[in-house]
Motif scaffolding. Structure first.
Motif, PDB file in Angstrom:
ATOM      1  N   ILE A  72       0.857  -1.316  -0.218  1.00 35.60           N
ATOM      2  CA  ILE A  72       0.123  -0.032   0.007  1.00 35.60           C
ATOM      3  C   ILE A  72       0.769   0.968  -0.335  1.00 35.60           C
ATOM      4  N   ASP A  75       0.565   6.960   1.775  1.00 35.68           N
ATOM      5  CA  ASP A  75      -0.760   8.116   1.729  1.00 35.68           C
ATOM      6  C   ASP A  75      -1.474   7.595   1.256  1.00 35.68           C
ATOM      7  N   GLU A  76      -1.629   6.079   0.778  1.00 37.30           N
ATOM      8  CA  GLU A  76      -3.263   5.628   0.478  1.00 37.30           C
ATOM      9  C   GLU A  76      -3.531   5.054   1.926  1.00 37.30           C
ATOM     10  N   ASP A  79      -4.182   8.062   4.279  1.00 38.53           N
ATOM     11  CA  ASP A  79      -5.772   8.020   4.071  1.00 38.53           C
ATOM     12  C   ASP A  79      -6.727   7.821   4.950  1.00 38.53           C
ATOM     13  N   ALA A  80      -6.551   5.934   4.578  1.00 38.46           N
ATOM     14  CA  ALA A  80      -7.823   5.467   5.323  1.00 38.46           C
ATOM     15  C   ALA A  80      -7.648   5.302   6.369  1.00 38.46           C
ATOM     16  N   GLY A 116       3.504   9.223  -1.558  1.00 40.18           N
ATOM     17  CA  GLY A 116       3.274   8.324  -3.122  1.00 40.18           C
ATOM     18  C   GLY A 116       3.670   7.726  -3.277  1.00 40.18           C
ATOM     19  N   THR A 338      -1.987   4.018  -9.652  1.00 37.99           N
ATOM     20  CA  THR A 338      -1.633   4.796  -8.973  1.00 37.99           C
ATOM     21  C   THR A 338      -1.885   6.201  -9.520  1.00 37.99           C
ATOM     22  N   ASN A 435      -8.386   2.524  -9.934  1.00 38.79           N
ATOM     23  CA  ASN A 435      -7.623   3.757  -8.857  1.00 38.79           C
ATOM     24  C   ASN A 435      -7.664   4.859  -8.779  1.00 38.79           C
ATOM     25  N   SER A 469      -9.855   7.844  -7.097  1.00 35.17           N
ATOM     26  CA  SER A 469     -10.428   7.560  -6.224  1.00 35.17           C
ATOM     27  C   SER A 469     -10.582   7.969  -4.974  1.00 35.17           C
ATOM     28  N   THR A 470      -9.651   8.425  -4.686  1.00 34.10           N
ATOM     29  CA  THR A 470      -9.348   9.161  -3.452  1.00 34.10           C
ATOM     30  C   THR A 470     -10.918  10.187  -3.712  1.00 34.10           C
ATOM     31  N   PHE A 508      -9.523   1.646   0.046  1.00 28.85           N
ATOM     32  CA  PHE A 508      -8.998   1.901  -1.025  1.00 28.85           C
ATOM     33  C   PHE A 508      -9.579   1.642  -2.353  1.00 28.85           C
TER      34      PHE A 508
END
Length: 528
Positions: A72, A75-76, A79-80, A116, A338, A435, A469-470, A508
């Protein structure tokens, strides 16, 4: 820099294939520097550095391929799940610093170290994309004022145009550590350029580090020093962080990060098992020259090649087929891994099958305007426009969420959703990957439901062509009640009214959308 896809070589190695953005592809000086830097990166070997397997800077569309790590991006994860425990952060810094030792020993400076570009895996952190950002230094994009790198994680010397040394990467790693431990950027919560300006002025106004954990604060003070000579080397930083932990740079990720990584590994296993072992479906075919979209992408053979025998892990199997053009032999229906906001570019255009971009299945005859009925027999809520002819109204549509290894394509002319579509489908207005959602024709939110309002929105306020997707999951770029309008590849005006947004419940993974499609013909005088 581009868009990245999960794919496989003929030898069945999972790889990450990066297609370079079109503005870079059109710059000859970038191509030269790209080849130079990637050639250097291919010779870098060290702890948890994702190796570059192959590249092509000379073909119509530059690309590079690296080994794929089933982990992962940091940054993902932030965020999660929010910040990491401080001991995990120290192990992360030690691991990344250990990788930077090998990068710098080879004479390469990363220049774009950011969350990232740090992958969290079961066996510790991995560093990706080293040696690429420097290739953009000589492009017109940069000379005309563009920024190479990510402003929030640049060093002061990057922001002021100073001499870039390995100490620049150490500063960036200090910023990563601060954000990973608390979610707080040392230079405040402002926008990217605001933060970059404050970083550039750090000698006059150093950051306030009082909010950070005591054990981490000395590390931040050294790594974020304004003077590059005052920062520790990666080797010193690694030793320092290892002394503050148990000495294991990998350690074990705590929950729920460990579960998320395990989910990624299982997804890769399922994708590999579902993909045919002795063939692949090309994303483009060698049926004449591909269309130009700021430089066409690589072409893929129309006949499935015979897979090669699995190769040893080191050195990696090159992607270049024996003889002929430098072509990436890959398995298609690639899943995007990504795509940073504003940088994603998905291959578009004709697929080489000979079908014209505007060809569609025949639609039923439209109702007579003013008859009060829609094409599918439903009642008409609003009077039809005198110039736009209603073909059908409020036909239900359900999109996603896409699974690993699949591409969902949405054809609004029909309307139809294909859960196993392909990138570059000429009939699709929308493609949806893990993504990123890609809008292949200009799509805009309409303030009204009339075709005139819909058409005006498309002409004046289109959305970005790629929505990560974010933004779909957190920022609400597409919401319930939105009316999404576009001119279809069949030359019609479509309105997709979003009636529901359903979160996947999986870290994600982007949401699913339900909606209703209305389609009109466009008067000849107002066609684009």
């Amino acid at each position: 820099m581009g868009s990245v896809y999960l794919t496989r070589t003929r030898g069945k190695q999972p790889v990450a294939l990066k297609m370079i953005r079109r503005e870079y592809a059109e710059e000859p000086e970038f191509r030269r520097r790209f080849a130079q830097e990637i050639h250097a990166a291919q010779h870098v070997r060290g702890y948890h550095l994702v190796p570059v397997l192959d590249h092509d800077a000379d073909g119509p569309q530059p690309w590079l391929a690296t080994a794929y790590v089933p982990g992962i991006a940091l940054d993902e994860a932030l965020d999660a799940f929010g910040p990491l425990p401080v001991q995990t952060v120290l192990r992360l810094v030690a691991g990344v610093a250990r990788g930077l030792e090998a990068v710098h020993a080879a004479g390469v400076v990363h220049r774009d170290l950011k969350p990232g570009n740090v992958m969290l895996a079961a066996d510790g952190p991995w560093v990706i994309d080293f040696g690429i950002a420097r290739a953009a230094d000589s492009t017109r994009l940069t000379r005309s004022g563009g920024v190479v790198g990510t402003p929030q994680f640049m060093s002061p010397e990057q922001g002021t145009g100073g001499h870039i040394t390995p100490a620049s990467d150490v500063f960036s790693l200090g910023l990563i550590a601060a954000v990973a431990a608390t979610g707080l950027h040392p230079y405040g919560p402002g926008g990217a350029l605001t933060i970059a300006t404050q970083i550039a002025n750090t000698a006059e106004r150093p950051p306030d580090l009082s909010a950070y954990p005591d054990v981490l604060r000395p590390v931040l003070e050294r790594t974020l020093a304004a003077d590059p000579a005052a920062r520790p080397t990666p080797g010193e930083l690694r030793s320092w962080c290892e002394r503050l932990t148990d000495g294991d740079p990998a350690g074990r990720l705590p929950e729920p990060w460990a579960t998320a990584v395990a989910d990624r590994e299982r997804e890769l296993g399922r994708w590999s098992a579902e993909t045919p072992a002795d063939g692949y479906v090309p994303t483009r075919l060698d049926a004449g020259p591909p269309p130009r979209v700021g430089g066409p992408g690589p072409t893929f053979p129309s006949a499935a090649p015979t897979p090669t025998s699995p190769q040893p892990a080191a050195p990696p199997t090159p992607l270049r087929p024996p003889g002929g053009k430098r072509t990436a032999a890959v398995i298609a229906a690639a899943a995007a891994l990504t795509a940073a906001a504003g940088t994603a570019w998905i291959l578009t255009g004709q697929d080489g099958s000979g079908a014209a971009a505007g060809s569609k299945p025949a639609l039923s005859s439209p109702p007579t305007p003013g008859s009060g009925a829609t094409a599918d027999g439903g009642a008409q809520d609003e009077p039809a426009s005198a110039s736009y002819k209603l073909l059908f109204k409020d036909r239900p549509l359900q999109i996603g969420p896409p699974a690993m290894g699949s591409v969902i394509s949405v054809d609004l002319d029909t309307p139809q959703v294909s859960p196993r579509g392909r990138i570059g489908d000429p009939s699709a207005e929308i493609t949806y990957l893990v993504n990123v959602m890609t809008l292949r024709s200009p799509v805009a939110k309409s303030p009204g439901s009339s075709p005139e309002a819909c058409r005006q929105a498309v002409a004046s306020a289109p959305l970005p062509t790629a929505i990560p997707s974010t933004e779909l999951t957190k920022d609400g770029t597409v919401n319930e009640g939105d009316r999404l309008c576009t001119v279809t590849s069949g030359g019609r005006l479509a309105m997709l009214r979003i009636t529901g947004v359903t979160p996947s419940g999986v870290a994600f993974q982007p949401p699913a959308f339900t909606g209703e499609v209305t389609l009109w013909t466009i008067p000849a005088g107002s066609r684009p």
